[in-house]
Design an enzyme around this catalytic site. Structure first.
Site, PDB file in Angstrom:
ATOM      1  N   CYS A 220       1.032  -1.150  -0.006  1.00  0.00           N
ATOM      2  CA  CYS A 220      -0.037  -0.163  -0.107  1.00  0.00           C
ATOM      3  C   CYS A 220       0.770   1.361  -0.147  1.00  0.00           C
ATOM      4  O   CYS A 220       2.085   1.249   0.676  1.00  0.00           O
ATOM      5  CB  CYS A 220      -1.002  -0.010   1.133  1.00  0.00           C
ATOM      6  SG  CYS A 220      -1.586  -1.454   1.480  1.00  0.00           S
TER       7      CYS A 220
ATOM      8  N   ARG B  83       4.671   0.519  -6.077  1.00  0.00           N
ATOM      9  CA  ARG B  83       4.647  -0.323  -4.824  1.00  0.00           C
ATOM     10  C   ARG B  83       3.655  -1.529  -5.138  1.00  0.00           C
ATOM     11  O   ARG B  83       3.760  -2.439  -4.397  1.00  0.00           O
ATOM     12  CB  ARG B  83       4.272   0.617  -3.399  1.00  0.00           C
ATOM     13  CG  ARG B  83       5.210   1.586  -3.512  1.00  0.00           C
ATOM     14  CD  ARG B  83       4.696   2.657  -2.277  1.00  0.00           C
ATOM     15  NE  ARG B  83       4.468   1.859  -0.810  1.00  0.00           N
ATOM     16  CZ  ARG B  83       5.722   1.675   0.075  1.00  0.00           C
ATOM     17  NH1 ARG B  83       6.770   1.976  -0.407  1.00  0.00           N
ATOM     18  NH2 ARG B  83       5.459   1.070   1.216  1.00  0.00           N
TER      19      ARG B  83
ATOM     20  N   TRP C 121      -2.976  -2.582  -1.515  1.00  0.00           N
ATOM     21  CA  TRP C 121      -2.576  -3.965  -2.012  1.00  0.00           C
ATOM     22  C   TRP C 121      -3.298  -5.074  -1.071  1.00  0.00           C
ATOM     23  O   TRP C 121      -2.874  -4.843   0.023  1.00  0.00           O
ATOM     24  CB  TRP C 121      -1.003  -4.017  -1.889  1.00  0.00           C
ATOM     25  CG  TRP C 121      -0.370  -5.251  -2.736  1.00  0.00           C
ATOM     26  CD1 TRP C 121      -0.148  -5.438  -4.014  1.00  0.00           C
ATOM     27  CD2 TRP C 121       0.054  -6.266  -1.900  1.00  0.00           C
ATOM     28  NE1 TRP C 121       0.213  -6.494  -4.246  1.00  0.00           N
ATOM     29  CE2 TRP C 121       0.363  -7.241  -2.927  1.00  0.00           C
ATOM     30  CE3 TRP C 121      -0.185  -6.928  -0.591  1.00  0.00           C
ATOM     31  CZ2 TRP C 121       0.855  -8.570  -2.756  1.00  0.00           C
ATOM     32  CZ3 TRP C 121       0.334  -8.372  -0.551  1.00  0.00           C
ATOM     33  CH2 TRP C 121       0.988  -8.887  -1.481  1.00  0.00           C
TER      34      TRP C 121
ATOM     35  N   ASN D  28      -1.205   1.510   5.782  1.00  0.00           N
ATOM     36  CA  ASN D  28      -0.312   0.523   5.310  1.00  0.00           C
ATOM     37  C   ASN D  28       0.142  -0.422   6.400  1.00  0.00           C
ATOM     38  O   ASN D  28       0.776   0.021   7.417  1.00  0.00           O
ATOM     39  CB  ASN D  28       0.854   1.124   4.407  1.00  0.00           C
ATOM     40  CG  ASN D  28       1.912   0.291   4.043  1.00  0.00           C
ATOM     41  OD1 ASN D  28       1.710  -0.846   3.755  1.00  0.00           O
ATOM     42  ND2 ASN D  28       3.126   0.900   3.852  1.00  0.00           N
ATOM     43  N   GLY D  29       0.095  -1.664   6.148  1.00  0.00           N
ATOM     44  CA  GLY D  29       0.646  -2.615   7.153  1.00  0.00           C
ATOM     45  C   GLY D  29      -0.605  -3.724   7.245  1.00  0.00           C
ATOM     46  O   GLY D  29      -1.539  -4.092   6.920  1.00  0.00           O
TER      47      GLY D  29
ATOM     48  N   GLU E 139      18.222 -15.892 -10.741  1.00  0.00           N
ATOM     49  CA  GLU E 139      17.732 -14.537 -11.193  1.00  0.00           C
ATOM     50  C   GLU E 139      16.978 -14.366 -12.529  1.00  0.00           C
ATOM     51  O   GLU E 139      16.036 -13.769 -12.447  1.00  0.00           O
ATOM     52  CB  GLU E 139      19.012 -13.758 -10.865  1.00  0.00           C
ATOM     53  CG  GLU E 139      18.511 -12.021 -11.182  1.00  0.00           C
ATOM     54  CD  GLU E 139      17.485 -11.544 -10.349  1.00  0.00           C
ATOM     55  OE1 GLU E 139      17.090 -12.084  -9.235  1.00  0.00           O
ATOM     56  OE2 GLU E 139      17.058 -10.425 -10.755  1.00  0.00           O
TER      57      GLU E 139
ATOM     58  N   LYS F  36      13.045 -13.400 -13.054  1.00  0.00           N
ATOM     59  CA  LYS F  36      12.870 -12.159 -13.856  1.00  0.00           C
ATOM     60  C   LYS F  36      11.575 -12.711 -14.662  1.00  0.00           C
ATOM     61  O   LYS F  36      10.739 -11.843 -14.957  1.00  0.00           O
ATOM     62  CB  LYS F  36      13.860 -11.517 -14.488  1.00  0.00           C
ATOM     63  CG  LYS F  36      14.382 -10.377 -14.536  1.00  0.00           C
ATOM     64  CD  LYS F  36      14.501  -9.518 -13.381  1.00  0.00           C
ATOM     65  CE  LYS F  36      14.082  -9.819 -11.887  1.00  0.00           C
ATOM     66  NZ  LYS F  36      14.473  -9.283 -10.848  1.00  0.00           N
TER      67      LYS F  36
ATOM     68  N   GLU G  95       8.164 -13.444 -13.210  1.00  0.00           N
ATOM     69  CA  GLU G  95       7.497 -12.596 -12.197  1.00  0.00           C
ATOM     70  C   GLU G  95       6.869 -11.452 -13.427  1.00  0.00           C
ATOM     71  O   GLU G  95       5.724 -10.821 -13.268  1.00  0.00           O
ATOM     72  CB  GLU G  95       8.210 -11.911 -11.381  1.00  0.00           C
ATOM     73  CG  GLU G  95       9.335 -10.915 -11.709  1.00  0.00           C
ATOM     74  CD  GLU G  95      10.131 -10.201 -10.775  1.00  0.00           C
ATOM     75  OE1 GLU G  95       9.642  -9.868  -9.770  1.00  0.00           O
ATOM     76  OE2 GLU G  95      11.386  -9.894 -10.943  1.00  0.00           O
TER      77      GLU G  95
ATOM     78  N   HIS H 229      18.605 -35.971 -11.671  1.00  0.00           N
ATOM     79  CA  HIS H 229      18.188 -36.508 -10.520  1.00  0.00           C
ATOM     80  C   HIS H 229      16.672 -36.221 -10.271  1.00  0.00           C
ATOM     81  O   HIS H 229      16.039 -36.289  -9.207  1.00  0.00           O
ATOM     82  CB  HIS H 229      18.999 -35.857  -9.470  1.00  0.00           C
ATOM     83  CG  HIS H 229      20.325 -36.225  -9.307  1.00  0.00           C
ATOM     84  ND1 HIS H 229      20.696 -37.544  -9.124  1.00  0.00           N
ATOM     85  CD2 HIS H 229      21.372 -35.374  -9.556  1.00  0.00           C
ATOM     86  CE1 HIS H 229      22.036 -37.646  -9.229  1.00  0.00           C
ATOM     87  NE2 HIS H 229      22.466 -36.286  -9.393  1.00  0.00           N
TER      88      HIS H 229
ATOM     89  N   LYS I 147       6.564  -3.631  -4.966  1.00  0.00           N
ATOM     90  CA  LYS I 147       7.758  -3.234  -4.829  1.00  0.00           C
ATOM     91  C   LYS I 147       8.497  -3.367  -3.478  1.00  0.00           C
ATOM     92  O   LYS I 147       9.467  -3.715  -3.378  1.00  0.00           O
ATOM     93  CB  LYS I 147       7.812  -1.947  -5.485  1.00  0.00           C
ATOM     94  CG  LYS I 147       9.492  -1.263  -5.618  1.00  0.00           C
ATOM     95  CD  LYS I 147      10.024  -2.050  -6.726  1.00  0.00           C
ATOM     96  CE  LYS I 147      11.595  -1.618  -6.897  1.00  0.00           C
ATOM     97  NZ  LYS I 147      12.371  -2.824  -7.531  1.00  0.00           N
TER      98      LYS I 147
HETATM   99  C1  F6R Z   1      12.028  -9.374  -7.805  1.00  0.00           C
HETATM  100  C2  F6R Z   1      12.123  -8.376  -6.741  1.00  0.00           C
HETATM  101  C3  F6R Z   1      11.912  -8.829  -5.261  1.00  0.00           C
HETATM  102  C4  F6R Z   1      12.692  -8.304  -4.623  1.00  0.00           C
HETATM  103  C5  F6R Z   1      12.354  -8.805  -2.989  1.00  0.00           C
HETATM  104  C6  F6R Z   1      13.201  -7.956  -1.990  1.00  0.00           C
HETATM  105  O1  F6R Z   1      12.528  -8.756  -8.833  1.00  0.00           O
HETATM  106  O2  F6R Z   1      12.284  -7.301  -6.978  1.00  0.00           O
HETATM  107  O3  F6R Z   1      12.155 -10.315  -5.200  1.00  0.00           O
HETATM  108  O4  F6R Z   1      14.220  -8.494  -4.774  1.00  0.00           O
HETATM  109  O5  F6R Z   1      11.099  -8.212  -2.485  1.00  0.00           O
HETATM  110  O6  F6R Z   1      13.281  -6.831  -1.981  1.00  0.00           O
HETATM  111  P1  F6R Z   1      14.066  -5.799  -1.265  1.00  0.00           P
HETATM  112  O7  F6R Z   1      15.432  -5.807  -1.869  1.00  0.00           O
HETATM  113  O8  F6R Z   1      13.529  -4.528  -1.344  1.00  0.00           O
HETATM  114  O9  F6R Z   1      14.414  -6.213   0.209  1.00  0.00           O
END
Ligand code: F6R
Length: 609
Positions: free
Chosen positions: A2, A27, A74, A100-101, A482, A486, A489, A505, A604
């Site tokens: 949020c 976010r 959110w 938010n929370g 990674e 990417k 997501e 395996h 985010k």
């Molecule tokens: C993926 C992504 C998330 C963040 C994760 C940690 O692209 O962005 O997996 O890496 O939520 O977020 P931070 O780095 O802000 O603690």
């Protein structure tokens, strides 16, 4: 998660709120709303869906009020809907609140409020409980009522409250959810994050946990939990609003991918003196400090965790110190071997990820020294750490992390190299070689970015797969994790990354005709082994896209497509090999018509557990 914005001043509040909320869209959210004090009453407008829906409705009427609060939600408790969106109000509508929370004891509070006042709840949210609770304690003093309410609340929250009977103030509180205050002339603001306010001011107060803030047009007072006034230095934001704008790119993600040479350069050069020695500016990693450490724990989530895996490789390889890497949500509930001989490294772009923050606190409680690798200056993780190694990625807006990852890699390499030279486990000549190579990384990444046609074409030919596998050996497997994250997501293609040697395996059972396999083959030492793994999947019909160092023509014989990265030493390939994988995911997502910057269900900054 949020986003919250609040405004008190002389401007039309809805303009400021909508503008601020639109800067927090990254976010992640599923509904948006505002509450404005207008014509002697609080008017609430809130709708499920994108900001555009709210904006359309606001165009239909002219809310002139100059004090208000706004929210992007959110969903956690209750589906995304108009009635579950914020702001929430008390029964009479005289108090409005954004949150938010998560309020962990909201069920208990709700039952108690229903018993006391009857059931007047309109939503399924935990947040609405706060509005009713403040109303319960309200006796003509909003600040006092808020203080009494938060005494009863358990969980994480940043809240903003306005009241019809005291229309000259906003009261805000922070506990484990981000909150900043923006300072203007005859106007003041609250927000979850800096970009929301940059258009109006660069002077901010970073609010600490358990602080309550009283905002009027004329001033801001911060109180601690004992209701004592606290003094706070003004935090001056040094980057500008344009840094958080798209600047002609269609998506923030592509803009941020292209900002990697600069981010890598800045992160590196801020830590190197003229003789290329690493300068840590007081970060406690001297010989004496390192002699006290017998173990390193790296803890993070998602992409930051993937960067931590490379950190483990680098620290173990160069500094010869054993390293454990753990996802923060698991770390918290384990019984990790941590004591005052442990160096705990938290990695986080936002510095607000609740799991990482909680893990950090746990490590501190057990006596570990905490070093964090963080992008957002002044964030919770940075403030609660003993030392901070800032990445210089600049604001990252797209939900999918790109430049944060590569700058985290550079930071991990620098930390590892510093440990190694301080401990004497790395020869000066070897150190110089690695630093020289690190310094060439911005140009090498730029070289990849200068010609992305091949990657785009491969993406355009392959966007309709529904499954993908990423494989690699050694340090390549960390990049495979990674790359796979990417892809899934932002494109919603199911994707899995696995150490190539593990395929046989179990996972190889899923390899069939046409199955997309992205194979990282950048490690000279492991190259022949990797080639065999590629042949294994090819023999079962896989469609193989290989990532290899330039000049490797042999791989073209076994892979369907090859993406080349500039040549570099094996240890540093992740900084380069991840870039084509980011671009590949981007173009696949675009081809599938996905909302690249705001993937569904994702946020985010993950400020809930
Ligand atoms: C993926 C992504 C998330 C963040 C994760 C940690 O692209 O962005 O997996 O890496 O939520 O977020 P931070 O780095 O802000 O603690």
């Amino acid at each position: 998660m949020c986003g919250i914005v609040g405004y008190i001043g002389n401007k039309k509040a809805t303009d400021v709120l909508v503008d601020g909320l639109s800067k927090l869209e990254y976010r992640g959210y599923d509904s948006a709303g505002v509450a404005v004090f207008d014509e002697e009453e609080i008017k609430v407008r809130k709708y499920k869906g994108r900001m555009a829906v709210l904006e359309e409705h606001l165009k239909e009427e002219d809310l002139k009020g100059t004090i208000g609060i706004g929210h992007t939600r959110w969903a956690t408790h209750g589906e995304p809907s108009d009635r579950n969106s914020h702001p929430h109000t008390n029964v009479s509508g005289s108090i409005a609140l954004i949150h938010n929370g998560i309020i962990e004891n909201y069920m208990k509070l709700k039952e108690w409020l229903i018993e006391t006042n009857g059931d007047h709840f309109k939503s399924e949210t935990d947040s609405e409980v706060i509005a009713h609770l403040i109303d319960y304690y309200y006796k003509g003093d909003l600040l006092d009522a808020v203080y009494k309410a938060i005494e009863k609340m358990e969980g994480a929250y940043a809240i903003g409250v306005i009241c019809k009977d005291e229309p000259d103030k906003i009261v805000a509180v922070r506990k484990d959810s981000p909150l900043i205050v923006g300072l203007g002339e005859n106007e003041n603001f609250i927000a979850s994050d800096i970009p929301a306010l940059l258009k109006y001011t660069r002077d901010m107060y970073l609010i600490e946990n358990d602080e309550v803030v009283l905002l009027t047009k004329e001033g801001v007072i911060i109180f601690n939990e004992l209701r004592q006034e606290v003094k706070r230095d003004v935090f001056k934001v040094t980057w500008n609003a344009e840094a958080a704008e798209k600047e002609g790119y269609e998506h923030f993600m592509m803009k941020e991918i292209n900002e990697q040479p600069k981010g890598i350069h800045d992160t590196l050069h801020r830590r190197l003196d003229k003789d290329d020695h690493i300068v840590l500016d007081g970060i406690q990693l001297t010989k004496e400090d390192l002699d006290k450490i017998n173990k390193v724990y790296i803890v993070a989530c998602g992409t930051a965790y993937n960067a931590g895996l490379v950190g483990k490789y680098a620290i173990e390889k160069f500094a010869k110190i054993p390293v454990d890497v753990e996802v923060a949500s698991e770390f918290r509930y384990k019984e990790p071997f941590i004591d005052d001989k442990t160096l705990f490294i938290a990695v986080s772009q936002s510095g607000e990820t609740l799991d990482t923050l909680a893990a950090l606190r746990e490590a501190k409680r057990k006596g570990a020294r905490v070093l964090s690798v963080v992008n957002v200056v002044g964030s919770s993780v940075s403030r609660e750490s003993d030392d901070v190694f800032y990445t210089w990625a600049g604001p990252e807006i797209a939900v999918a992390s790109t430049k944060a990852y590569t700058t985290q890699l550079v930071s991990m390499y620098l930390i590892a190299l510093h440990m190694a030279t301080t401990k004497g486990s790395l020869e000066e000549a070897e150190y110089k070689k690695i630093i020289t190579e690190l310094k060439s990384m911005p140009d090498k990444v730029q070289k990849i970015l200068d010609d992305t046609k091949n990657i785009q074409q491969i993406a355009d030919e392959n966007f309709n797969h529904e499954n993908a596998f990423y494989i690699g050996r050694g340090i390549d497997v960390n990049v495979a994790y990674e790359g796979s994250l990417k892809l899934k997501e932002i494109s919603y293609i199911h994707s899995e990354a696995i150490a190539a040697g593990e395929l046989k395996h179990g996972t190889i059972a899923l390899i069939e005709e046409g199955r997309m396999v992205v194979a990282l083959a950048t490690q000279d030492r492991l190259y022949q082994k990797m080639l065999s793994n590629i042949q294994e999947v090819r023999a079962r019909g896989a469609y193989v896209i290989a990532v290899a160092k330039e000049g490797n023509k042999e791989i073209e014989k076994v892979a369907d497509k090859v993406i080349y990265i500039p040549d570099t030493m094996d240890e540093l390939t992740p900084i380069l090999s991840v870039v084509p994988l980011q671009i590949f995911s981007y173009y696949i997502a675009v081809a599938r018509g996905c909302d690249v910057d705001k993937p569904k269900n994702l946020a985010k900054s993950v400020t809930v557990e």
